[in-house]
Design a protein around this motif. Structure first.
Motif, PDB file in Angstrom:
ATOM      1  N   LYS A 481       0.962  -1.171   0.037  1.00 54.80           N
ATOM      2  CA  LYS A 481      -0.062  -0.122  -0.084  1.00 54.80           C
ATOM      3  C   LYS A 481       0.937   1.484   0.042  1.00 54.80           C
ATOM      4  O   LYS A 481       0.476   2.309  -0.879  1.00 54.80           O
ATOM      5  CB  LYS A 481      -1.069  -0.155   1.065  1.00 54.80           C
ATOM      6  N   HIS A 482       1.956   1.220   0.711  1.00 58.24           N
ATOM      7  CA  HIS A 482       2.752   2.277   1.065  1.00 58.24           C
ATOM      8  C   HIS A 482       3.758   2.696  -0.022  1.00 58.24           C
ATOM      9  O   HIS A 482       3.953   3.931  -0.437  1.00 58.24           O
ATOM     10  CB  HIS A 482       3.354   2.419   2.449  1.00 58.24           C
ATOM     11  N   TYR A 483       4.336   1.782  -0.722  1.00 60.34           N
ATOM     12  CA  TYR A 483       5.575   1.920  -1.750  1.00 60.34           C
ATOM     13  C   TYR A 483       4.573   2.036  -3.245  1.00 60.34           C
ATOM     14  O   TYR A 483       3.649   1.679  -3.425  1.00 60.34           O
ATOM     15  CB  TYR A 483       6.355   0.849  -1.726  1.00 60.34           C
ATOM     16  N   PRO A 484       5.334   2.722  -4.006  1.00 59.62           N
ATOM     17  CA  PRO A 484       5.052   2.700  -5.467  1.00 59.62           C
ATOM     18  C   PRO A 484       4.959   1.083  -6.068  1.00 59.62           C
ATOM     19  O   PRO A 484       5.250   0.198  -5.518  1.00 59.62           O
ATOM     20  CB  PRO A 484       6.116   3.746  -6.008  1.00 59.62           C
ATOM     21  N   LEU A 485       4.278   1.076  -7.199  1.00 62.50           N
ATOM     22  CA  LEU A 485       4.128   0.246  -7.889  1.00 62.50           C
ATOM     23  C   LEU A 485       5.435  -0.216  -8.363  1.00 62.50           C
ATOM     24  O   LEU A 485       6.565   0.600  -8.543  1.00 62.50           O
ATOM     25  CB  LEU A 485       3.416   0.387  -9.305  1.00 62.50           C
TER      26      LEU A 485
END
Length: 542
Positions: A481-485
């Motif tokens: 959820k918190h990190y980019p793709l």
């Protein structure tokens, strides 16, 4: 994840003897990210430039893959000056696709060091394409557990050969040993002479190799097609007394360990070089983000930072490769991330100001859209007061710094300062801090996640596989959820979980986790990367 730039030697990873999976982290080792340079005068631009390299605001993206021949026309591929004295790398007409870049044959001349050009590939169908840019590492000092020359796949090979003299450098074969000798000769004799007292930091070792390479190759190297090492930003005028003292300590160590075997410049020149290395060094990592070594990649250092990057830097041995993780149109700037993106805006900018001397103004930092979720509070009962949340944030930051210093004490400080804290003590710090933070923060809060990650690292070091798995299971969903793709942090966590599941005889869960890691790594590393082949073999062998 909180190691600052210019640290006194990156944290090493642990060995793998007796472990049910490969590449386990060292005790509480942090997420050591690649550390691209902040070159304030430089930009890496994806093309569409007009005369003098001007970027035309609001112009269309143009036809994908439309390229001028390198060296021809006003927008030919080159490094050029922008108004205001900035530099730019111009790749005219190039459109980089999020799943593998798109371009035509004329790009071959610019990317000759890759060995082949980026290929055509429609969105969603270009996974595993060759990188948009690659750059050989400059003088990378590598861990003894990997080949000192190539680093590639050495962690997985049995029977690496030792240097017959110092017994500390390992190689795949005689060919790698011969190729590395011009640089290893700087250290071979001193390693023998100093014995157990041989302990220069990686920053010192990397700087010594840079000096040796500059002397033997005064001309520009293949790593400097677009930016020379001498052109690196040093930020000398921004260094505080602590950073200046650290540089003086590095200079003293360089003279102590290398003066008999390397002609060194005066102190003023060394101050500049160390400042450049501190600001432009990269940490080379394996597929689990365990530390392999350090290097500089001059051409890759042209990229500026964004907290919502559109490219990612990965490694194939000592070769840095850059791939797009978002669509990049002609004329758009190419951004990477210099730091761990897990943390809220204020924390990220504190890190950037300390290490790279600037404040980020990207979309993520301006909107702060993700900050609320990243500092989520518990849902049970009455919500905590704002002052209680602020107090807990201050506590979390202090305990993270305490833990960072404890790890540095264990791995970095000289033995004469006393024994390092045992892993059990580090684990206790993690558990106590989690317990205190849970009174205010939710489990998905990034400060709680940070300490969970550190606790997982300690469990891996102690070979407490069930404990490591429990922490990993709590971490993975908030990470996603918190990190980019296409985040390497998410990929490495799926990889650790998959290997833990496999080692604990849960094949179905292990295979599922490993496939999730592969899905990210195919975009970030390229489909043909040896790490991906190895993970597929792990799945087939169970």
């Amino acid at each position: 994840g909180q190691e600052r730039a210019g640290r006194r030697g990156p944290l090493p990873g642990a060995g793998r003897a007796g472990r049910p999976f490969r590449g386990a982290l060292a005790a509480a080792s942090g997420r050591l990210r690649a550390r691209p340079a902040r070159v304030t005068r430089s930009r890496l631009v994806a093309g569409g430039a007009g005369h003098c390299g001007r970027r035309h605001e609001g112009r269309g993206r143009g036809r994908p893959g439309a390229l001028l021949q390198p060296g021809q026309g006003p927008g030919a591929a080159r490094a050029a000056a922008l108004p205001g004295g900035r530099a730019a790398l111009l790749l005219p007409g190039l459109r980089l696709r999020a799943h593998g870049q798109r371009a035509r044959q004329p790009l071959r001349a610019l990317l000759r060091q890759v060995g082949r050009p980026v290929r055509d590939g429609a969105r969603g169908a270009g996974r595993g394409r060759p990188p948009g840019l690659s750059c050989p590492g400059w003088g990378a000092p590598l861990e003894s557990r990997s080949c000192r020359h190539c680093a590639l796949l050495s962690l997985r090979r049995e029977g690496l050969s030792k240097c017959g003299r110092c017994k500390q450098a390992f190689y795949c074969d005689a060919e790698c040993q011969k190729a590395d000798w011009p640089l290893h000769r700087l250290e071979c004799a001193p390693m023998v002479v100093f014995g157990e007292q041989w302990n220069p930091s990686e920053t010192v070792r990397l700087t010594a190799r840079i000096l040796a390479k500059q002397k033997s190759h005064p001309e520009r190297t293949p790593s400097e097609k677009l930016l020379a090492v001498a052109e690196f930003e040093s930020h000398l005028d921004k260094l505080d007394n602590e950073k200046k003292d650290l540089i003086q300590g590095d200079i003293a160590a360089l003279r102590h360990f290398y003066s008999r075997h390397l002609e060194l410049p005066d102190d003023a020149s060394l101050v500049v070089l160390f400042a450049q290395v501190n600001c432009n060094g990269f940490t080379i990592e394996d597929e689990e983000l365990s530390h392999l070594g350090s290097a500089i990649f001059p051409d890759v250092a042209l990229m500026n930072h964004s907290c919502c990057p559109n490219v990612i830097v990965t490694y194939k041995g000592t070769l840095a490769e850059v791939r797009a993780v978002q669509d990049i149109g002609p004329g758009e700037e190419v951004f990477t991330s210099y730091i761990d993106l897990l943390y809220p805006t204020e924390d990220r900018n504190d890190r950037l100001r300390d290490a790279y001397f600037f404040t980020c103004a990207c979309r993520e930092c301006t909107s702060r859209d993700k900050d609320k979720a990243k500092v989520e509070t518990r849902k049970l009962g009455e919500p905590p007061e704002a002052e209680a949340v602020r107090d807990m944030v201050r506590y979390a930051r202090s305990v993270i710094e305490e833990f960072r210093r404890a790890k540095h004490y264990k791995y970095i400080l000289p033995p004469r300062l006393g024994p390092p804290p045992p892993p059990s003590e580090l684990l206790e710090i993690c558990e106590l801090s989690q317990e205190k933070m849970s009174s205010v923060f939710a489990d998905s809060n990034v400060y709680v996640l940070h300490m969970m990650y550190q606790a997982m690292g300690v469990c891996l070091y102690l070979q407490d596989w069930e404990g490591a798995l429990r922490y990993g299971q709590k971490i993975i969903r908030p990470y996603s959820k918190h990190y980019p793709l296409y985040s390497l942090n998410v990929a490495s966590m799926w990889l650790k979980l998959g290997r833990l599941y496999m080692g604990l005889d849960n094949r179905s869960a292990g295979e599922k986790a490993l496939k999730k890691a592969i899905a990210i790594m195919e975009v970030a590393h390229g489909k043909d990367h040896p790490y991906i082949s190895e993970i597929r073999q792990e799945i087939e062998s169970h």
